[in-house]
Enzyme design. Sequence first.
Site, mmCIF file in Angstrom:
data_model
loop_
_atom_site.group_PDB
_atom_site.id
_atom_site.type_symbol
_atom_site.label_atom_id
_atom_site.label_comp_id
_atom_site.label_asym_id
_atom_site.label_seq_id
_atom_site.Cartn_x
_atom_site.Cartn_y
_atom_site.Cartn_z
ATOM 1 N N SER A 1 0.795 -1.242 0.000
ATOM 2 C CA SER A 1 0.000 0.000 0.000
ATOM 3 C C SER A 1 0.819 1.281 0.000
ATOM 4 C CB SER A 1 -0.930 0.004 1.217
ATOM 5 O OG SER A 1 -0.207 0.320 2.388
ATOM 6 N N THR B 1 -2.623 -6.409 -1.292
ATOM 7 C CA THR B 1 -3.446 -5.749 -0.276
ATOM 8 C C THR B 1 -4.908 -5.791 -0.714
ATOM 9 O OG1 THR B 1 -3.193 -3.616 -1.406
ATOM 10 C CG2 THR B 1 -1.618 -4.110 0.343
ATOM 11 N N ASP C 1 -24.145 0.700 4.483
ATOM 12 C CA ASP C 1 -23.401 0.479 3.244
ATOM 13 C C ASP C 1 -24.251 0.974 2.071
ATOM 14 O OD1 ASP C 1 -22.096 -0.665 0.957
ATOM 15 O OD2 ASP C 1 -21.061 -2.058 2.292
ATOM 16 N N THR D 1 -14.724 1.066 5.333
ATOM 17 C CA THR D 1 -14.915 1.408 3.920
ATOM 18 C C THR D 1 -13.550 1.575 3.268
ATOM 19 O OG1 THR D 1 -14.806 3.779 4.252
ATOM 20 C CG2 THR D 1 -16.963 2.760 4.537
ATOM 21 N N ARG E 1 -9.146 3.256 6.298
ATOM 22 C CA ARG E 1 -8.097 4.164 5.833
ATOM 23 C C ARG E 1 -8.203 5.456 6.643
ATOM 24 N NH1 ARG E 1 -5.777 0.442 4.166
ATOM 25 N NH2 ARG E 1 -5.116 -0.049 2.053
ATOM 26 N N ASP F 1 -6.121 2.527 13.925
ATOM 27 C CA ASP F 1 -5.036 1.747 13.327
ATOM 28 C C ASP F 1 -4.492 2.479 12.108
ATOM 29 O OD1 ASP F 1 -3.423 -0.668 12.859
ATOM 30 O OD2 ASP F 1 -4.697 -0.918 11.086
ATOM 31 N N GLU G 1 -0.263 9.117 6.825
ATOM 32 C CA GLU G 1 0.764 8.110 7.169
ATOM 33 C C GLU G 1 1.920 8.248 6.186
ATOM 34 O OE1 GLU G 1 -0.770 4.080 7.099
ATOM 35 O OE2 GLU G 1 -2.506 4.665 8.294
ATOM 36 N N HIS H 1 -1.091 0.825 11.614
ATOM 37 C CA HIS H 1 -1.658 0.244 10.381
ATOM 38 C C HIS H 1 -1.255 -1.227 10.238
ATOM 39 C CE1 HIS H 1 -2.751 1.013 5.859
ATOM 40 N NE2 HIS H 1 -3.130 -0.200 6.262
HETATM 41 N N1 LIG Z 1 -5.960 -1.502 8.609
HETATM 42 C C1 LIG Z 1 -5.600 -2.463 7.799
HETATM 43 O O1 LIG Z 1 -4.588 -3.111 8.014
HETATM 44 C C2 LIG Z 1 -6.456 -2.815 6.630
HETATM 45 C C3 LIG Z 1 -7.320 -1.904 6.077
HETATM 46 N N2 LIG Z 1 -8.109 -2.258 5.010
HETATM 47 C C4 LIG Z 1 -9.018 -1.245 4.441
HETATM 48 O O2 LIG Z 1 -10.343 -1.701 4.627
HETATM 49 C C5 LIG Z 1 -11.078 -1.414 3.448
HETATM 50 C C6 LIG Z 1 -12.264 -2.344 3.353
HETATM 51 O O3 LIG Z 1 -11.839 -3.658 3.087
HETATM 52 P P1 LIG Z 1 -12.855 -4.766 2.535
HETATM 53 O O4 LIG Z 1 -14.007 -4.908 3.447
HETATM 54 O O5 LIG Z 1 -12.081 -5.959 2.234
HETATM 55 O O6 LIG Z 1 -13.326 -4.064 1.191
HETATM 56 P P2 LIG Z 1 -14.591 -4.438 0.332
HETATM 57 O O7 LIG Z 1 -14.410 -3.766 -0.976
HETATM 58 O O8 LIG Z 1 -14.850 -5.899 0.391
HETATM 59 O O9 LIG Z 1 -15.789 -3.727 1.121
HETATM 60 C C7 LIG Z 1 -15.916 -2.346 1.247
HETATM 61 C C8 LIG Z 1 -17.379 -2.043 1.522
HETATM 62 O O10 LIG Z 1 -17.500 -0.643 1.776
HETATM 63 C C9 LIG Z 1 -18.687 -0.219 1.145
HETATM 64 N N3 LIG Z 1 -18.682 1.222 0.922
HETATM 65 C C10 LIG Z 1 -18.138 1.907 -0.119
HETATM 66 N N4 LIG Z 1 -18.408 3.216 0.011
HETATM 67 C C11 LIG Z 1 -19.123 3.374 1.150
HETATM 68 C C12 LIG Z 1 -19.677 4.495 1.826
HETATM 69 N N5 LIG Z 1 -19.594 5.739 1.333
HETATM 70 N N6 LIG Z 1 -20.317 4.274 2.994
HETATM 71 C C13 LIG Z 1 -20.436 3.032 3.526
HETATM 72 N N7 LIG Z 1 -19.960 1.919 2.900
HETATM 73 C C14 LIG Z 1 -19.295 2.103 1.733
HETATM 74 C C15 LIG Z 1 -18.726 -1.011 -0.151
HETATM 75 O O11 LIG Z 1 -20.028 -1.034 -0.715
HETATM 76 C C16 LIG Z 1 -18.275 -2.372 0.315
HETATM 77 O O12 LIG Z 1 -19.348 -3.199 0.718
HETATM 78 C C17 LIG Z 1 -10.043 -1.575 2.330
HETATM 79 O O13 LIG Z 1 -10.420 -0.858 1.176
HETATM 80 C C18 LIG Z 1 -8.801 -1.034 2.952
HETATM 81 O O14 LIG Z 1 -8.698 0.340 2.674
HETATM 82 C C19 LIG Z 1 -8.092 -3.514 4.504
HETATM 83 C C20 LIG Z 1 -7.248 -4.460 5.027
HETATM 84 C C21 LIG Z 1 -6.325 -4.175 6.084
HETATM 85 O O1 LIG Z 2 -4.723 -4.822 2.692
HETATM 86 C C1 LIG Z 2 -4.810 -3.598 2.928
HETATM 87 O O2 LIG Z 2 -5.579 -2.832 2.333
HETATM 88 C C2 LIG Z 2 -3.963 -3.015 3.987
HETATM 89 O O3 LIG Z 2 -4.244 -1.998 4.549
HETATM 90 C C3 LIG Z 2 -2.723 -3.752 4.294
HETATM 91 O O4 LIG Z 2 -2.802 -4.465 5.459
HETATM 92 C C4 LIG Z 2 -1.617 -2.755 4.304
HETATM 93 O O5 LIG Z 2 -0.392 -3.392 4.319
HETATM 94 P P1 LIG Z 2 0.868 -2.757 3.562
HETATM 95 O O6 LIG Z 2 0.632 -2.935 2.133
HETATM 96 O O7 LIG Z 2 0.910 -1.292 3.898
HETATM 97 O O8 LIG Z 2 2.008 -3.556 4.084
#
Ligand SMILES: NC(=O)C1=CN([C@@H]2O[C@H](COP(=O)(O)OP(=O)(O)OC[C@H]3O[C@@H](n4cnc5c(N)ncnc54)[C@H](O)[C@@H]3O)[C@@H](O)[C@H]2O)C=CC1
Ligand SMILES: O=C(O)C(=O)[C@H](O)COP(=O)(O)O
Length: 361
Positions: A31, A53, A132, A160, A193, A217, A222, A239
């Site tokens: 990322s 990611t 959502d 989101t 995010r 987180d 960042e 994060h």
């Molecule tokens: N902190 C971390 O380490 C991590 C953070 N993330 C973040 O989490 C996000 C979500 O991941 P997933 O659930 O896998 O994605 P996903 O794409 O499966 O789900 C995202 C959901 O958010 C909804 N959405 C979009 N715009 C919206 C709005 N304005 N209001 C409410 N809901 C809305 C979408 O319709 C969808 O159902 C990722 O895009 C990433 O940025 C993901 C993995 C790790």
């Molecule tokens: O999968 C995502 O989206 C994430 O936020 C990852 O956990 C972020 O990991 P890095 O790519 O920053 O190592």
Amino acid sequence: MFGADVDLVKVAGRTLSAEYLKGADVLLVRSVTQVNDALLAQANQLKMVGTATIGTDHIDQASLDKRGIPFFSAPGCNANAVAEYVLSVVFSLREEEALYNHLTVGIVGVGNVGGRLQQRLTALGIKVLLNDPPRQAKGEQGFVSLQELLSRADIICCHTPLITDGDFPTYHLIAQEQLAACKAGALIINAGRGSVIDNQALLIALDERPDLQVVLDVWEHEPRLDESLVNRVSIATPHIAGYSLEGKLRGTHMLRSRFADIFGEAPPAAFPSYLPKAAIHHVHVSDEVTAKALIRLVYDPYCDDRALRASIGYQDQATRFDRLRKHYPVRREFESLVIKGLAESQLSNTLKNLGFTLELA
Ligand SMILES: NC(=O)C1=CN([C@@H]2O[C@H](COP(=O)(O)OP(=O)(O)OC[C@H]3O[C@@H](n4cnc5c(N)ncnc54)[C@H](O)[C@@H]3O)[C@@H](O)[C@H]2O)C=CC1
Ligand SMILES: O=C(O)C(=O)[C@H](O)COP(=O)(O)O
């Protein structure tokens, strides 16, 4: 993971620049690398770009499309890890008894992460509210407005993606007005995010509303953090919500499979074959044990909180933030722990619904 005929060049994600991509066939990123016109300017033979990611806000997909370069991400790869991060935080900051009997959890963004969190909370008998709008616009049922969720939820979880345009942008989705609308005593958790919450508005809200509790987180800007915000939140982590070993390997495995498709190779071995046995593989417990204690055995968010707090107050804070992430210790998912010694009971059900593996006595 790649064969001997692949020439693998490793470059630090934040310093990758256009000249590295001259002559490259594949670009694999995480990322922290912004993939955009500037980076792709000299990419004369890229056949694939992949990010291991879930989030894709660092990728300019229009820029890849206009060059005809196939793009792959790793949807859902670390969704369990993020859901478990949230459960660990919730069980750390709220009493189990209150959670089951009185508290309502609101999930904003119900995709892979939010959906898994919903499943586990519902299985545990905890009330949930879902928001959502994009899913709702497709005719799906069971959602409430953001306003209603904020006014009714005791715990608000943001999952989101970061979206800056279109019908449902999420940039500063939670700003001054939304923070003012939160229920008294609410706990806000952001593991999506950073910019989904307006961090300046949050800082002001924490002054005006000392009843609010916040866990972050992810952070705006960042790896440079607003240290005053770090000092004001209940749990601050760098994060890493998605950083389980399973999540990282799953993401890598997904891209390895796409690589095989693109280059006409046989697919890699099935994913679980890569997973080592967990360092703490099983525990024998008595029925005095609590869910919170077992959660903490697998993942204790306060370890990450302490590490992040120890990294602020230095000129090179941003470097320290990246270092914490790069050298993150091995963390396993709940399923990796086999719990032995319990008879079928309410406790054993709770543990199963949290995602642990149980061998009943
Ligand atoms: N902190 C971390 O380490 C991590 C953070 N993330 C973040 O989490 C996000 C979500 O991941 P997933 O659930 O896998 O994605 P996903 O794409 O499966 O789900 C995202 C959901 O958010 C909804 N959405 C979009 N715009 C919206 C709005 N304005 N209001 C409410 N809901 C809305 C979408 O319709 C969808 O159902 C990722 O895009 C990433 O940025 C993901 C993995 C790790
Ligand atoms: O999968 C995502 O989206 C994430 O936020 C990852 O956990 C972020 O990991 P890095 O790519 O920053 O190592």
